[in-house]
Design a protein around this motif. Sequence first.
Motif, PDB file in Angstrom:
ATOM      1  N   THR A   1     -41.507  29.001  79.293  1.00 44.58           N
ATOM      2  CA  THR A   1     -41.444  28.882  77.836  1.00 44.58           C
ATOM      3  C   THR A   1     -40.069  28.356  77.414  1.00 44.58           C
ATOM      4  O   THR A   1     -39.957  27.521  76.508  1.00 44.58           O
ATOM      5  N   VAL A   2     -39.027  28.834  78.082  1.00 42.22           N
ATOM      6  CA  VAL A   2     -37.668  28.394  77.772  1.00 42.22           C
ATOM      7  C   VAL A   2     -37.475  26.928  78.152  1.00 42.22           C
ATOM      8  O   VAL A   2     -36.861  26.155  77.405  1.00 42.22           O
ATOM      9  N   VAL A   3     -38.019  26.538  79.295  1.00 44.97           N
ATOM     10  CA  VAL A   3     -37.909  25.133  79.734  1.00 44.97           C
ATOM     11  C   VAL A   3     -38.486  24.213  78.650  1.00 44.97           C
ATOM     12  O   VAL A   3     -37.870  23.216  78.277  1.00 44.97           O
ATOM     13  N   ASN A   4     -39.662  24.573  78.127  1.00 47.24           N
ATOM     14  CA  ASN A   4     -40.290  23.777  77.066  1.00 47.24           C
ATOM     15  C   ASN A   4     -39.430  23.763  75.801  1.00 47.24           C
ATOM     16  O   ASN A   4     -39.231  22.715  75.186  1.00 47.24           O
ATOM     17  N   ALA A   5     -38.937  24.939  75.413  1.00 45.47           N
ATOM     18  CA  ALA A   5     -38.145  25.047  74.179  1.00 45.47           C
ATOM     19  C   ALA A   5     -36.876  24.198  74.292  1.00 45.47           C
ATOM     20  O   ALA A   5     -36.516  23.463  73.363  1.00 45.47           O
ATOM     21  N   ARG A   6     -36.207  24.306  75.434  1.00 43.02           N
ATOM     22  CA  ARG A   6     -34.970  23.546  75.634  1.00 43.02           C
ATOM     23  C   ARG A   6     -35.249  22.037  75.637  1.00 43.02           C
ATOM     24  O   ARG A   6     -34.465  21.256  75.115  1.00 43.02           O
ATOM     25  N   ASP A   7     -36.364  21.654  76.248  1.00 44.20           N
ATOM     26  CA  ASP A   7     -36.729  20.235  76.252  1.00 44.20           C
ATOM     27  C   ASP A   7     -36.941  19.764  74.806  1.00 44.20           C
ATOM     28  O   ASP A   7     -36.480  18.688  74.421  1.00 44.20           O
ATOM     29  N   ASN A   8     -37.624  20.584  74.011  1.00 42.17           N
ATOM     30  CA  ASN A   8     -37.851  20.231  72.612  1.00 42.17           C
ATOM     31  C   ASN A   8     -36.529  20.092  71.853  1.00 42.17           C
ATOM     32  O   ASN A   8     -36.349  19.180  71.047  1.00 42.17           O
ATOM     33  N   ALA A   9     -35.612  21.014  72.100  1.00 42.19           N
ATOM     34  CA  ALA A   9     -34.345  21.017  71.356  1.00 42.19           C
ATOM     35  C   ALA A   9     -33.499  19.778  71.639  1.00 42.19           C
ATOM     36  O   ALA A   9     -32.655  19.405  70.820  1.00 42.19           O
ATOM     37  N   THR A  10     -33.725  19.122  72.788  1.00 43.26           N
ATOM     38  CA  THR A  10     -32.964  17.896  73.064  1.00 43.26           C
ATOM     39  C   THR A  10     -33.266  16.835  72.008  1.00 43.26           C
ATOM     40  O   THR A  10     -32.470  15.927  71.800  1.00 43.26           O
ATOM     41  N   ARG A  11     -34.431  16.955  71.345  1.00 37.95           N
ATOM     42  CA  ARG A  11     -34.822  15.964  70.333  1.00 37.95           C
ATOM     43  C   ARG A  11     -34.470  16.395  68.914  1.00 37.95           C
ATOM     44  O   ARG A  11     -34.766  15.695  67.954  1.00 37.95           O
ATOM     45  N   ASN A  12     -33.873  17.580  68.751  1.00 41.95           N
ATOM     46  CA  ASN A  12     -33.576  18.112  67.420  1.00 41.95           C
ATOM     47  C   ASN A  12     -32.065  18.160  67.190  1.00 41.95           C
ATOM     48  O   ASN A  12     -31.362  18.996  67.754  1.00 41.95           O
ATOM     49  N   GLU A  13     -31.576  17.280  66.333  1.00 37.09           N
ATOM     50  CA  GLU A  13     -30.128  17.185  66.115  1.00 37.09           C
ATOM     51  C   GLU A  13     -29.529  18.443  65.487  1.00 37.09           C
ATOM     52  O   GLU A  13     -28.320  18.642  65.538  1.00 37.09           O
ATOM     53  N   HIS A  14     -30.353  19.287  64.866  1.00 34.30           N
ATOM     54  CA  HIS A  14     -29.838  20.514  64.249  1.00 34.30           C
ATOM     55  C   HIS A  14     -29.734  21.684  65.224  1.00 34.30           C
ATOM     56  O   HIS A  14     -29.115  22.691  64.918  1.00 34.30           O
ATOM     57  N   ALA A  15     -30.374  21.567  66.390  1.00 33.91           N
ATOM     58  CA  ALA A  15     -30.482  22.720  67.293  1.00 33.91           C
ATOM     59  C   ALA A  15     -29.133  23.133  67.867  1.00 33.91           C
ATOM     60  O   ALA A  15     -28.236  22.309  68.066  1.00 33.91           O
ATOM     61  N   HIS A  16     -28.995  24.409  68.126  1.00 26.59           N
ATOM     62  CA  HIS A  16     -27.768  24.991  68.680  1.00 26.59           C
ATOM     63  C   HIS A  16     -27.671  24.700  70.192  1.00 26.59           C
ATOM     64  O   HIS A  16     -26.697  24.142  70.647  1.00 26.59           O
ATOM     65  N   LEU A  17     -28.694  25.071  70.952  1.00 26.92           N
ATOM     66  CA  LEU A  17     -28.689  24.861  72.408  1.00 26.92           C
ATOM     67  C   LEU A  17     -29.519  23.626  72.730  1.00 26.92           C
ATOM     68  O   LEU A  17     -30.747  23.667  72.661  1.00 26.92           O
ATOM     69  N   ARG A  18     -28.870  22.535  73.072  1.00 27.65           N
ATOM     70  CA  ARG A  18     -29.579  21.267  73.270  1.00 27.65           C
ATOM     71  C   ARG A  18     -29.557  20.786  74.714  1.00 27.65           C
ATOM     72  O   ARG A  18     -30.019  19.696  75.004  1.00 27.65           O
ATOM     73  N   GLU A  19     -29.015  21.608  75.608  1.00 27.18           N
ATOM     74  CA  GLU A  19     -28.982  21.202  77.012  1.00 27.18           C
ATOM     75  C   GLU A  19     -30.291  21.632  77.664  1.00 27.18           C
ATOM     76  O   GLU A  19     -30.680  22.794  77.562  1.00 27.18           O
ATOM     77  N   PRO A  20     -30.971  20.697  78.366  1.00 28.56           N
ATOM     78  CA  PRO A  20     -32.210  21.090  79.025  1.00 28.56           C
ATOM     79  C   PRO A  20     -31.941  22.081  80.155  1.00 28.56           C
ATOM     80  O   PRO A  20     -30.840  22.112  80.715  1.00 28.56           O
ATOM     81  N   MET A  21     -32.940  22.901  80.464  1.00 26.31           N
ATOM     82  CA  MET A  21     -32.836  23.848  81.583  1.00 26.31           C
ATOM     83  C   MET A  21     -34.083  23.709  82.438  1.00 26.31           C
ATOM     84  O   MET A  21     -35.193  23.587  81.910  1.00 26.31           O
ATOM     85  N   SER A  22     -33.903  23.740  83.752  1.00 22.59           N
ATOM     86  CA  SER A  22     -35.056  23.743  84.657  1.00 22.59           C
ATOM     87  C   SER A  22     -35.519  25.191  84.831  1.00 22.59           C
ATOM     88  O   SER A  22     -34.803  26.137  84.479  1.00 22.59           O
ATOM     89  N   LEU A  23     -36.705  25.320  85.409  1.00 24.55           N
ATOM     90  CA  LEU A  23     -37.234  26.660  85.677  1.00 24.55           C
ATOM     91  C   LEU A  23     -36.237  27.450  86.535  1.00 24.55           C
ATOM     92  O   LEU A  23     -35.966  28.623  86.283  1.00 24.55           O
ATOM     93  N   GLU A  24     -35.681  26.761  87.509  1.00 25.45           N
ATOM     94  CA  GLU A  24     -34.717  27.403  88.409  1.00 25.45           C
ATOM     95  C   GLU A  24     -33.457  27.821  87.646  1.00 25.45           C
ATOM     96  O   GLU A  24     -32.936  28.915  87.850  1.00 25.45           O
ATOM     97  N   ASP A  25     -32.984  26.930  86.744  1.00 25.72           N
ATOM     98  CA  ASP A  25     -31.813  27.266  85.916  1.00 25.72           C
ATOM     99  C   ASP A  25     -32.043  28.584  85.167  1.00 25.72           C
ATOM    100  O   ASP A  25     -31.179  29.461  85.138  1.00 25.72           O
ATOM    101  N   VAL A  26     -33.214  28.685  84.537  1.00 27.89           N
ATOM    102  CA  VAL A  26     -33.504  29.887  83.731  1.00 27.89           C
ATOM    103  C   VAL A  26     -33.587  31.116  84.633  1.00 27.89           C
ATOM    104  O   VAL A  26     -33.013  32.162  84.346  1.00 27.89           O
ATOM    105  N   MET A  27     -34.285  30.945  85.754  1.00 27.44           N
ATOM    106  CA  MET A  27     -34.478  32.064  86.692  1.00 27.44           C
ATOM    107  C   MET A  27     -33.145  32.559  87.254  1.00 27.44           C
ATOM    108  O   MET A  27     -33.014  33.726  87.620  1.00 27.44           O
ATOM    109  N   ASN A  28     -32.163  31.658  87.323  1.00 23.99           N
ATOM    110  CA  ASN A  28     -30.866  32.026  87.899  1.00 23.99           C
ATOM    111  C   ASN A  28     -29.910  32.667  86.899  1.00 23.99           C
ATOM    112  O   ASN A  28     -28.807  33.053  87.274  1.00 23.99           O
ATOM    113  N   THR A  29     -30.309  32.757  85.615  1.00 19.86           N
ATOM    114  CA  THR A  29     -29.431  33.442  84.661  1.00 19.86           C
ATOM    115  C   THR A  29     -29.586  34.955  84.852  1.00 19.86           C
ATOM    116  O   THR A  29     -30.616  35.420  85.345  1.00 19.86           O
TER     117      THR A  29
END
Lengths: 383, 154
Positions: free
Chosen positions: A164-192
Amino acid sequence: MKRPVAVVGVGQTHHTTRRSDVNIAGLVREAVDLALRDAGLEHKDIDAVIIGKAPDMLEGVCQPEQFLAGALGAHMKPLLRVHTAGSVGASTALTAVTHVASGLYERVLTVAFEKQSEGNAMWALSPNMPFVAPLVAGAGGFFAPYCRAYIARTGAPAHIGPLTVVNARDNATRNEHAHLREPMSLEDVMNTPMLWEPLRFGETCPSSDGAIAMIISSGDLAKKGPRKPAWVKSGYSYAEAMWVPGRDQVSPKAGQVCAKHVYDKAGITDPWNQIDTAEIYVPFSWFEAMWLENLGFRGVGEGWKAIDRGDTKFGAHLPINPSGGVLCSNPIGASGMIRLGEAALQVMGRAGAHQVEGAKTALGHAYGGGAQYFAMWIVSSQE
Amino acid sequence: MTQAAPTAAPLSQRQKMEFPYKHSTGPTIGRFYAGLKEQKKIWGQRVAGQGVVVPPLGYSEIDASEAGEWVEVSDRGTLTAVALVHHPIADLHPSAKPFAFVLVKLDGADTALAHIVSDNLDTAKVGARVQAVWAADDKRSGTLRDIESFRVVG
């Protein structure tokens, strides 16, 4: 509604960790100026102002409706403040809708903000309340058990939250107002780091400064505006008591009832197929799967499967939170109104790079408190 | 069925909540405070239909329009309102000894500034002329109390 109502202007700030360049008045004025410009209107065209934010303790500056009256152009106008915890942005906008639908006002300016960097939102949101069991858990600690209960009920696999986070982050890359705009892979999220099992740091909303404003107009005046408005087909808010025996926190009844009312009023019988996109309040990853069921998009136990299949991604069957949603920007008091405003922008066809192609009908949704307050609207490109 | 525990009177619970805050001033109020701290000067802004507003907000409170040019005003003025506080509350009121809450219309300003008079309270009357008492250079930190108080000068 007694008469047609439409959104004729939307303005929002960029959302970020700390807007140290402006004070609270400056932050809300930024959003208000953008909304007025978007609608081609001025303060003198506005009949009333309705403002919302989360608890005053978040910034420690009490009564925003009082100290912001001048900044909002509310001098000698009706000014109301709304508060329903995290859903406040949505219920504030719905209060504006009610005041226009009733025929009382022609155009209402509605504003919501949070400047979380000025205080301690984490704990100010969750203070000890008198006469009840101490629950100083913070929002994550409070909601994580609901996510666990959802997983236990449905047997959803562990990767659904991170996906769900991977999708949200991907979406935010297209939104100039978004706070967190860096994409994350599934592995990135799992490693937090795991914060509140099953919620990792990467599965948690950020703490943001930001504001949004909208101009809610009567249908008659909306038609005379320079742009195509978003028509408000329905809007409802419902609350449920926190400790009612038998209350289902995983799929609260107030959420189901609220969704049914907005669908019925808007003539929607099959939300999964009749709604083109939805901006729903997902502050923690697993809530997307939970709300897909609570909102009747999918059957009980089926919400996570839609995410797993990729049905809720940008460009798929039902794009959820094309803006990136609360997982990518969370100025709490504004977040609910951002959901409604983003839904409006989608049906106006003005969502920019995160526009869902051909979106005609959209749901905006917010929840707050202990998953007790729900506020939603359906907006359409058609009157 | 057993009865709930009886009590002689309803109970009460004490609660104390504290959170730290850090507020951004924004460019307008920030510049006003910087003037106090760094220049010992009081700046206002000209606002359409209102004259010179002190402290400045950056916008008109009447119609929300943007404020105009910056204007330096005097650190002398006239009291327009006085409220004596004979028994200050420790850590709450701005002075430990008896003081007066006052509104000061600074020369060159069209609005009155809320502040305090802390000496010769019997002379703190509406219409009295007052002068700002500035905090020492190493004490000024960019707050309204960079002016410690106003003193009556006639």
